[in-house]
Design a protein around this motif. Structure first.
Motif, PDB file in Angstrom:
ATOM      1  N   ALA A  60       0.895  -1.192  -0.067  1.00  0.00           N
ATOM      2  CA  ALA A  60       0.015   0.134   0.037  1.00  0.00           C
ATOM      3  C   ALA A  60       0.817   1.201  -0.046  1.00  0.00           C
ATOM      4  N   GLU A  61       1.977   1.236   0.862  1.00  0.00           N
ATOM      5  CA  GLU A  61       2.614   2.451   0.944  1.00  0.00           C
ATOM      6  C   GLU A  61       3.552   2.545  -0.330  1.00  0.00           C
ATOM      7  N   VAL A  62       3.952   1.249  -1.090  1.00  0.00           N
ATOM      8  CA  VAL A  62       4.708   1.437  -2.317  1.00  0.00           C
ATOM      9  C   VAL A  62       3.906   1.901  -3.294  1.00  0.00           C
ATOM     10  N   ARG A  63       2.534   1.547  -3.574  1.00  0.00           N
ATOM     11  CA  ARG A  63       1.701   1.995  -4.507  1.00  0.00           C
ATOM     12  C   ARG A  63       1.517   3.399  -4.391  1.00  0.00           C
ATOM     13  N   ALA A  64       1.149   4.022  -2.976  1.00  0.00           N
ATOM     14  CA  ALA A  64       1.009   5.098  -2.554  1.00  0.00           C
ATOM     15  C   ALA A  64       2.224   6.105  -3.233  1.00  0.00           C
ATOM     16  N   ALA A  65       3.471   5.623  -3.059  1.00  0.00           N
ATOM     17  CA  ALA A  65       4.617   6.505  -3.518  1.00  0.00           C
ATOM     18  C   ALA A  65       4.610   6.545  -5.022  1.00  0.00           C
TER      19      ALA A  65
ATOM     20  N   SER B 150       1.975  16.499  -9.061  1.00  0.00           N
ATOM     21  CA  SER B 150       1.428  15.360  -8.264  1.00  0.00           C
ATOM     22  C   SER B 150       2.268  15.301  -6.907  1.00  0.00           C
ATOM     23  N   LEU B 151       3.416  15.692  -7.020  1.00  0.00           N
ATOM     24  CA  LEU B 151       4.281  15.698  -5.779  1.00  0.00           C
ATOM     25  C   LEU B 151       3.737  16.843  -4.749  1.00  0.00           C
ATOM     26  N   ALA B 152       3.058  17.720  -5.262  1.00  0.00           N
ATOM     27  CA  ALA B 152       2.777  19.125  -4.433  1.00  0.00           C
ATOM     28  C   ALA B 152       1.816  18.429  -3.019  1.00  0.00           C
TER      29      ALA B 152
ATOM     30  N   ALA C  57       2.282   9.005  -6.296  1.00  0.00           N
ATOM     31  CA  ALA C  57       2.515  10.398  -5.875  1.00  0.00           C
ATOM     32  C   ALA C  57       3.531  10.964  -6.961  1.00  0.00           C
ATOM     33  N   VAL C  58       4.389  10.254  -7.725  1.00  0.00           N
ATOM     34  CA  VAL C  58       5.143  10.430  -8.717  1.00  0.00           C
ATOM     35  C   VAL C  58       4.688  10.173 -10.207  1.00  0.00           C
ATOM     36  N   ASP C  59       3.308   9.798 -10.127  1.00  0.00           N
ATOM     37  CA  ASP C  59       2.708   9.862 -11.405  1.00  0.00           C
ATOM     38  C   ASP C  59       3.206   8.212 -12.052  1.00  0.00           C
ATOM     39  N   ALA C  60       3.790   7.437 -11.505  1.00  0.00           N
ATOM     40  CA  ALA C  60       3.982   6.215 -12.036  1.00  0.00           C
ATOM     41  C   ALA C  60       3.247   5.172 -11.736  1.00  0.00           C
ATOM     42  N   LEU C  61       2.228   5.042 -11.053  1.00  0.00           N
ATOM     43  CA  LEU C  61       1.396   3.937 -10.870  1.00  0.00           C
ATOM     44  C   LEU C  61       0.735   3.434 -12.117  1.00  0.00           C
TER      45      LEU C  61
END
Length: 583
Positions: free
Chosen positions: A448-453, A522-524, A456-460
């Motif tokens: 969950a944390e990995v996917r959230a990261a 997205s990082l904001a 956040a950087v628009d890579a999911l």
């Protein structure tokens, strides 16, 4: 340290202390190996005595049964020696593998502890040569040369003792061979280490020149520097040729002289023993045993001398590997705890080369949660200042602090909890995407944390589109990631590491401008409440920042908000107009 300075090389006492320390970690294996080698050598020493006795018995008259018994005893000792030698070598190789594994672990740990500035100053060629050639050479020495040399030393000592036990007179011809052996060894050892260190250093220079040329291939082609780079590598090869020619000269002088030192004692033992036998002072069996023992000495002594060459190369490699640990740390933990997360640079000066500062008394205060953009022409010192603000380099003078504590006073683990740097450079490790990401994640981080990261950087989106998703194997031999995707993985690691202050050194420069703009938006949400220092040529980063620092010629020439600096009509205003295409 200049750009051409190599990493240190450990001295002789350091090598001995390290080797003794390694052996002390494995006392049972060391004792077992030595014990088995001694027993194997003793079993081998029975043959000359038995043969000498057989010769004397034949001279005096003996029976066929006595001869058969002697032959059976010889066969028994031979089998015992073979079995003991087999297990002695097995234990020695197990010991060697364990020692080599610890050497590699120590080297990797020491290499990872190197200050980044030292690695950059020394260049990649030196470290690559130590990682590859020196580790390989040391592996050969530890696996093969050291066990074989140990066997030879034990065998030689016991054989010499057995030879002298035949009679005191055997020591005389043996001693005649000692002076040329000692002189030759002293001559060789006085020159060999320096020669092999020079040889290894020449390989480092070749690797450095090749690496620089390949990495800068576009620049070399664009500026027409091909001939110059070819001349540079030719010069490196000439130096390597001279270094190898020197060590070859040492071997061609040393080994033939040693052969003479081996043969003289054997011949003298036969002649002197024959003379004593004719005088009736010794028996024929004693002469036979003595000659056989002295003849047996040739093989272990020859192996001692021959393998010594391998050990010299291994010692040179070990000295280079241990030298990595001798690089002084560029930080000294004081135990002070930062109070708050305000970042401040006070009268900071810094030089890559002594006497040539690239930063000239920079002052900058960044409040916790503030977003500062650093802009300016190439070569102005933006990246250097960013690296000092991230604690990569210590300032030459002045100070850089977080919460009132100098960045170089914080252990690296603590420092990265406060400030982290992400640059244009990135690395995708061999393994799955998940493994690449959790390198920077807390121990309890899950998918969950990995996917959230990643989100956040628009890579999911593109990660989920992969057939194996987070289990996709990337890196060398795996799925190839584009430059933008690899950079997004690096940024996702940064999100997982969760430092309070981020220094982004053109971290999105290789991504399409529209994608970079979307990524920063997205990082904001993720960066809310954190301190962000963004170094970029694209001025949209500056437009969104709380303040803009214009770096020119190693100083901050302008500092203020975007609107304030545009209204001031200075350097930033000119950059803004140029970026928008205004006249």
């Amino acid at each position: 340290m200049s750009a051409t300075t190599a990493l240190p090389v450990a001295d002789g006492p350091s090598l001995r202390r390290y080797a003794v320390g390694l052996l002390r970690r494995h006392p049972r294996l060391v004792v077992s190996a030595l014990g088995l080698h001694v027993l194997a050598a003793v079993a081998g020493l029975a043959a000359p005595r038995l043969l000498g006795g057989l010769v004397e018995a034949v001279e005096e008259g003996t029976t066929l049964g006595a001869v058969d018994r002697t032959i059976l005893l010889l066969a028994g000792f031979l089998v015992a020696q073979t079995v003991l030698t087999r297990y002695a070598r097995l234990v020695s190789q197990v010991l060697g593998e364990q020692v080599l594994a610890e050497l590699r672990e120590d080297f990797v740990a020491n290499a990872l502890d190197l200050p980044v500035g030292v690695v950059e100053s020394a260049g990649s060629g030196d470290l690559l040569t130590r990682t590859n050639r020196d580790v390989e050479q040391l592996g050969w020495s530890v696996r093969w040369a050291l066990p074989e040399w140990t066997i030879a030393v034990v065998t030689a000592v016991l054989t010499l003792a057995a030879a002298v036990s035949v009679g005191w007179w055997v020591a005389l011809p043996v001693l005649v061979g000692v002076p040329p052996l000692v002189v030759g060894l002293r001559w060789y050892l006085a020159r060999a280490k320096a020669g092999y260190l020079r040889e290894s250093a020449s390989y480092s220079r070749i690797n450095a020149t090749l690496t620089e040329t390949v990495e800068g291939a576009r620049t070399v082609e664009a500026l027409g520097l091909g001939d110059e780079r070819v001349r540079a590598i030719d010069d490196d090869i000439v130096e390597s040729y001279e270094a190898e020619r020197y060590t070859l000269h040492l071997r061609t002088v040393f080994f033939p002289s040693m052969e003479i030192a081996y043969l003289v004692p054997t011949v003298l033992t036969l002649l002197f023993g024959g003379y004593l036998y004719m005088q009736g002072s010794v028996s024929l069996g004693d002469v036979t045993a003595a000659v056989l023992y002295v003849q047996m000495l040739i093989d272990p002594v020859d192996r001692i001398v021959s393998i010594l060459d391998e050990l010299q190369q291994g010692a040179a490699s070990l000295a280079r590997l241990l030298g990595v640990a001798q690089v002084p740390d560029d930080r000294e933990a004081t135990g002070r705890e930062p109070v708050g997360e305000d970042l401040a640079a006070d009268d900071v000066r810094f030089a890559y080369v002594p006497g040539r500062d690239v930063l000239h008394g920079v002052d900058l205060e960044v409040a916790a949660g503030e977003r500062v953009a650093m802009v300016g022409p190439s070569g102005a010192g933006k990246s250097t200042l960013g690296r000092l603000l991230a604690g990569i380099h210590p300032p030459r003078t002045g100070s850089v602090t977080v919460g009132g504590v100098g960045l170089v006073e914080l252990p690296l683990g603590d420092l990265r909890g406060h400030v982290a740097l992400v640059t244009q450079e990135h690395h995708v490790f061999v393994g799955t995407l998940r493994e690449n990401l959790i390198l920077a994640a807390p121990e309890d981080a899950g998918d969950a944390e990995v996917r959230a990261a990643l989100d956040a950087v628009d890579a999911l989106e593109w990660v989920d589109a992969l057939p194996e998703g987070l289990d996709s194997v990337v890196g060398s031999g795996g799925r190839v990631l584009g430059a933008a995707q690899a950079q997004q993985i690096a940024l996702a690691r940064l999100v997982l590491a969760d430092p309070h202050t981020l220094v982004l050194d053109e971290a999105t420069s290789l991504i399409d401008p529209r994608a970079a703009r979307h990524l920063e938006r997205s990082l904001a949400a993720v960066l809310e409440g954190r301190t962000v220092i963004a170094i970029a040529h694209r001025l949209f980063s500056a437009h969104d920042a709380d303040r803009v620092a214009v770096v020119e010629d190693g100083v901050i020439s302008e500092l203020g908000s975007h609107d304030e600096l545009v209204a001031a009509g200075g350097s930033y205003a000119a950059l803004w107009r140029s970026w928008h295409g205004d006249a």
